[in-house]
Design an enzyme around this catalytic site. Structure first.
Site, PDB file in Angstrom:
ATOM      1  N   ASP A  11      46.472  31.505  33.403  1.00 43.90           N
ATOM      2  CA  ASP A  11      45.393  32.977  33.418  1.00 43.90           C
ATOM      3  C   ASP A  11      46.394  34.069  32.631  1.00 43.90           C
ATOM      4  O   ASP A  11      47.697  34.123  32.752  1.00 43.90           O
ATOM      5  CB  ASP A  11      45.222  33.331  34.843  1.00 43.90           C
ATOM      6  N   ASP A 130      32.706  31.769  39.319  1.00 44.55           N
ATOM      7  CA  ASP A 130      33.652  32.428  40.603  1.00 44.55           C
ATOM      8  C   ASP A 130      32.729  32.559  41.795  1.00 44.55           C
ATOM      9  O   ASP A 130      31.827  33.318  41.640  1.00 44.55           O
ATOM     10  CB  ASP A 130      34.574  33.428  40.291  1.00 44.55           C
TER      11      ASP A 130
END
Length: 251
Positions: A11, A130
């Site tokens: 990330d 997500d």
């Protein structure tokens, strides 16, 4: 049985690798290019780079980072964050990315998946989803998990498959960073209802969790971040364990 893949996820925020819990409390995990090179040499099957600030701050994923990574690694890698057009994808693939991941932009404009698949082939297109459970239902979230939609995880996954997604990267927000295991029940249902590969994300804490994702969750690949970044699990050890459990992995 197809070979199962192990995928470190990096990330990226402001050019650095970060990791948090339930998408919050981010801490620095190192230089992404150095980490990528390390993983490529130590048994990772693929890499995923997600610029987690890109959508929120309306920035494009840095093509420069992709160029640097492409010079250092010899395994496939996926790049995501702020991708919203054919032009964005064209730049990233030309810089050396093998696949792109789209998330919020696919929800906001569903035909984007069709356009990208038609232009580049579905093997290049990963749709990241997500989701977290709200009143017992898996609900899709956007903008790094900050914004709930009205979309059901399974309905949305089936729609993007029809639109040309080549893979689904499913992150359970409830499990992300907790190190309590993957969302295997949801993974198993996704694997049963779809005909494209499912990448498990969110919850890896032990080598047994990876085994569970492949056996109980029926996932095709398992993605993790902090357990790899902070040297809690070494990929060669993980693969040796999975082999001992008769789960096919690439050596």
């Amino acid at each position: 049985m197809l070979t199962k893949r192990i995928i470190p996820c990096l990330d990226i925020k402001n050019g650095r690798t970060v990791k948090g819990i339930n998408f919050l409390d981010l801490r620095d995990a190192g230089d992404p290019v150095e980490l990528a090179a390390f993983y490529a040499k130590n048994g990772a099957d693929e890499l995923v780079f997600l610029d987690i600030s890109a959508t929120e701050e309306k920035r494009k994923t840095l093509a420069n980072l992709v160029l640097q990574v492409a010079e250092k690694v010899n395994i496939p890698f996926t790049v995501g964050g702020g991708i919203s057009s054919v032009e964005d994808v064209d730049v990233l693939l030309q810089c050396g990315a093998d696949k792109v991941s789209i998330n919020s932009s696919a929800v906001k404009r569903p035909e984007l998946t069709n356009e990208l698949s038609a232009k580049f082939g579905n093997q290049c297109i990963v749709v990241a989803i997500d989701a977290k459970q709200i009143h017992g239902e898996w609900i899709v979230h956007l903008v790094g998990g900050k914004k709930a939609t009205k979309l059901n995880l399974f309905t949305w996954a089936k729609e993007v498959e029809k639109r040309g997604a080549g893979e689904i990267l499913f992150t359970s927000m409830d499990h992300d960073g907790t190190k309590n295991g993957f969302a295997n029940e949801a993974l198993s249902r996704l694997s049963q209802e779809l005909n494209i590969p499912i990448i498990a994300s969110g919850g890896a804490g032990t080598i047994e969790h990876f085994s569970d994702a492949f056996t109980e969750g029926k996932a095709d690949a398992a993605l993790a971040a902090s357990v790899f970044h902070f040297k809690e699990i070494a990929i060669p050890d993980l693969k040796n364990y999975l082999s001992s459990e008769e789960i096919l992995v690439r050596k």
